[in-house]
Design an enzyme around this catalytic site. Structure first.
Site, PDB file in Angstrom:
ATOM      1  N   CYS A 160       0.814  -1.209   0.000  1.00 25.46           N
ATOM      2  CA  CYS A 160       0.000   0.000   0.000  1.00 25.46           C
ATOM      3  C   CYS A 160       0.846   1.258   0.000  1.00 25.46           C
ATOM      4  O   CYS A 160       0.887   1.999   0.983  1.00 25.46           O
ATOM      5  CB  CYS A 160      -0.919  -0.028   1.220  1.00 25.46           C
ATOM      6  SG  CYS A 160      -1.964  -1.468   1.136  1.00 25.46           S
ATOM      7  N   GLU A 161       1.542   1.490  -1.074  1.00 22.63           N
ATOM      8  CA  GLU A 161       2.332   2.707  -1.269  1.00 22.63           C
ATOM      9  C   GLU A 161       2.447   2.931  -2.758  1.00 22.63           C
ATOM     10  O   GLU A 161       2.660   1.975  -3.507  1.00 22.63           O
ATOM     11  CB  GLU A 161       3.771   2.515  -0.767  1.00 22.63           C
ATOM     12  CG  GLU A 161       3.887   2.346   0.692  1.00 22.63           C
ATOM     13  CD  GLU A 161       5.234   2.820   1.222  1.00 22.63           C
ATOM     14  OE1 GLU A 161       5.882   3.672   0.572  1.00 22.63           O
ATOM     15  OE2 GLU A 161       5.612   2.326   2.278  1.00 22.63           O
TER      16      GLU A 161
ATOM     17  N   TYR B  87      21.455  -7.450  -4.248  1.00 21.15           N
ATOM     18  CA  TYR B  87      20.672  -6.441  -3.532  1.00 21.15           C
ATOM     19  C   TYR B  87      19.169  -6.605  -3.765  1.00 21.15           C
ATOM     20  O   TYR B  87      18.413  -5.643  -3.744  1.00 21.15           O
ATOM     21  CB  TYR B  87      21.145  -5.017  -3.913  1.00 21.15           C
ATOM     22  CG  TYR B  87      22.637  -4.838  -3.715  1.00 21.15           C
ATOM     23  CD1 TYR B  87      23.180  -4.843  -2.436  1.00 21.15           C
ATOM     24  CD2 TYR B  87      23.509  -4.716  -4.795  1.00 21.15           C
ATOM     25  CE1 TYR B  87      24.547  -4.713  -2.239  1.00 21.15           C
ATOM     26  CE2 TYR B  87      24.875  -4.585  -4.620  1.00 21.15           C
ATOM     27  CZ  TYR B  87      25.380  -4.580  -3.339  1.00 21.15           C
ATOM     28  OH  TYR B  87      26.737  -4.456  -3.146  1.00 21.15           O
TER      29      TYR B  87
HETATM   30  N1  LLP Z   1      32.901  -3.150  -0.585  1.00 17.68           N
HETATM   31  C1  LLP Z   1      32.323  -2.196   0.174  1.00 17.68           C
HETATM   32  C2  LLP Z   1      33.082  -1.621   1.279  1.00 17.68           C
HETATM   33  C3  LLP Z   1      31.000  -1.793  -0.105  1.00 17.68           C
HETATM   34  O1  LLP Z   1      30.451  -0.853   0.638  1.00 17.68           O
HETATM   35  C4  LLP Z   1      30.290  -2.383  -1.175  1.00 17.68           C
HETATM   36  C5  LLP Z   1      28.916  -1.998  -1.482  1.00 17.68           C
HETATM   37  C6  LLP Z   1      30.940  -3.381  -1.928  1.00 17.68           C
HETATM   38  C7  LLP Z   1      32.234  -3.739  -1.608  1.00 17.68           C
HETATM   39  C8  LLP Z   1      30.272  -4.091  -3.072  1.00 17.68           C
HETATM   40  O2  LLP Z   1      29.915  -3.228  -4.087  1.00 17.68           O
HETATM   41  P1  LLP Z   1      29.394  -3.804  -5.495  1.00 17.68           P
HETATM   42  O3  LLP Z   1      30.541  -4.529  -6.154  1.00 17.68           O
HETATM   43  O4  LLP Z   1      28.276  -4.713  -5.232  1.00 17.68           O
HETATM   44  O5  LLP Z   1      28.989  -2.596  -6.226  1.00 17.68           O
HETATM   45  N2  LLP Z   1      22.025  -1.529  -2.504  1.00 17.68           N
HETATM   46  C9  LLP Z   1      22.656  -0.842  -3.608  1.00 17.68           C
HETATM   47  C10 LLP Z   1      24.140  -1.062  -3.616  1.00 17.68           C
HETATM   48  C11 LLP Z   1      24.819  -0.692  -2.316  1.00 17.68           C
HETATM   49  C12 LLP Z   1      26.291  -0.964  -2.318  1.00 17.68           C
HETATM   50  C13 LLP Z   1      26.889  -0.747  -0.967  1.00 17.68           C
HETATM   51  N3  LLP Z   1      28.281  -1.113  -0.846  1.00 17.68           N
HETATM   52  C14 LLP Z   1      21.985  -1.278  -4.912  1.00 17.68           C
HETATM   53  O6  LLP Z   1      21.023  -2.030  -4.874  1.00 17.68           O
HETATM   54  O7  LLP Z   1      22.381  -0.825  -5.981  1.00 17.68           O
END
Ligand code: LLP
Length: 453
Positions: A354-355, A383
């Protein structure tokens, strides 16, 4: 190594057949496990990991999968078995690694700006590879806990290189104004101070500039600055063993023909160029690049409704299952599992929460769909489940990992009993009293009703 011609493991084996993950039909999986359902390809994840491992074959390295992207135990176990280490950001994620692959404890790096004493103790005793320390106060706490446990703590300062990475503001982290890391100019003094503490071992340096970064260039720019710091420290007698380049390499959510192999090679080359002269071990912390495209969220269409000029396709999945569109206006490709003939329409794909923010796509061109049809939301391996919630008291989806032609249920669907279990409940005696009240109210209203209604 088997190569995918497409960036995703989802395809139609024959024209007109249902979308499949590898050799397994999503229709069959939805029938067996229900919807909404997360489906992942194990083979695809392993291939992505291998892309990094091959691109970095020329130097000692360790790919530390960012557990936060998808923390399913079966996925951690799968990647550990192929030599991955892990990047964790909480005591909870550490417990997951220890449960799924205890032999990988020595391949864990611990990031995050708010580690508690209890989390530090657990990680020290588990013997992790290094702590990515994000502030001087944290370094002091680490030293104190190490002293208490009579263990030497290996640490890397997470430096903030003040590099701009073009991405969504919520997931950009490398600027001075962000909460992450320590200003790179302050780092030498902190390393020097730590060198005098026998409970600390200056093991490495780490950096993470953000997430979903499509170009290799900002990674190169950040690592050049890091390498300068490493060389400067070496001249002062502090020899670091590791450089951790963080995660953040993006994928193409729009284009299924995205060339992941070329991307990984370009990224590795940029890191290599920036690290010339550094002879230690290179650590990476990729999350999204390893698992996003391996996964889809399969959902069933409940209703197709018209409000004025707009058509809404209401699915049984919602923002609590996959929050990326609502939270970052992220784009996920949505495809019918069994396409129907006919003209595509412009629709909003929305969930039952409901949003108004509960949408997966707005004004999206979609092949015709009918209630009961299945849709697949692509690139949902990272994610997705990891950021799911029970908002609206919705049990979380089940998860299936497909290996070759074999689907494996790696997390059963939550039940309402799971959701209510941690909560206060009326005691048995109370609930009996409530039941009596309910029955007498029912009897009362039955007496008031005219006969035959
Ligand atoms: N290392 C550190 C210290 C991080 O903070 C992150 C992600 C990663 C590695 C991995 O990053 P990647 O390779 O997955 O880009 N929820 C968001 C993404 C948040 C990422 C946070 N930190 C989304 O759904 O796009």
């Amino acid at each position: 190594m088997a190569q995918h011609s497409s960036a995703r493991p989802f395809h139609h084996p024959q024209p007109g057949s249902a979308l499949a993950c590898g050799a397994v039909s999503l229709e069959a999986l939805a029938r067996r496990y229900g919807t909404p359902l997360y489906v992942y390809s194990a083979d695809h994840m392993v291939e992505r990991l291998a892309l990094f491992q091959q691109a970095l074959a020329g130097r000692e390295h360790l790919v530390c999968y960012a557990v936060k992207a998808n923390s399913a135990l079966a996925i951690l176990n799968l990647l550990a078995g192929r030599g991955a280490g892990f990047d964790i950001v909480s005591g909870g994620e550490l417990e997951r690694v220890l449960a799924a692959a205890p032999e990988a404890a020595g391949r864990v790096v611990f990031s995050g700006v708010g580690k508690t004493a209890a989390e530090i103790d657990r990680a020290l005793t588990a013997g992790i590879l290094e702590f990515n320390v994000e502030s001087e106060a944290e370094l002091d706490l680490l030293a104190a806990r190490a002293r208490k446990l009579k263990m030497r703590a290996r640490f890397a300062l997470r430096v903030n290189p003040d590099v701009f990475a073009e991405t969504h503001p919520y997931i950009s982290t490398g600027l001075r104004e962000h909460k992450f890391g320590i200003g790179i100019r302050r780092a030498p003094a902190i390393y020097k101070r730590a060198a005098r503490n026998r409970w600390l071992e200056a093991h490495g340096v780490s950096v993470h500039i953000g997430s979903q970064i499509r170009s290799a260039e900002p990674f190169g720019a950040a690592l050049e600055r890091v390498n300068k710091l490493v060389q400067q420290l070496r001249r002062q007698g502090i020899v670091l063993k590791t450089v951790d380049a963080g995660g953040g390499l993006g994928i193409d959510y729009h284009d299924g023909s995205f060339d992941a192999e070329a991307k990984a090679a370009e990224y590795a080359a940029a890191l290599e160029r920036a690290l010339s002269g550094f002879e230690g071990r290179l650590l990476l912390e990729p999350g999204r690049f390893l698992v996003a495209q391996a996964g889809a969220l399969v959902t069933r269409v409940l209703y197709v409704k018209q409000n004025g000029k707009k058509t809404f396709v209401v699915t049984d999945a919602a923002m609590n299952d996959l929050i990326r569109p609502a939270l970052y206006q992220a784009w996920h490709e949505i495809v019918p599992v069994r396409p129907r003939a006919g003209k595509a329409r412009i629709v909003d794909v929305v969930g039952p929460v409901c949003e108004s923010g509960d949408f997966f796509a707005r004004d999206r061109k979609l092949q015709p769909v009918e209630p009961g049809d299945l849709l697949a939301l692509l690139d949902a391996g990272a994610y997705g489940m990891a950021q799911s919630s029970n908002y609206n008291t919705r049990p979380r989806p089940a998860e299936v990992l497909v290996e070759g032609a074999k689907p494996r249920l790696i997390r059963r669907r939550e039940t309402l009993a799971d959701l209510l279990a941690p909560e206060w409940m009326p005691a048995k005696a109370d609930s009996a009293a409530i039941e009596r009240r309910r029955l007498s109210a029912l009897a009362l209203s039955a007496r008031r009703r005219p006969l035959g209604v």
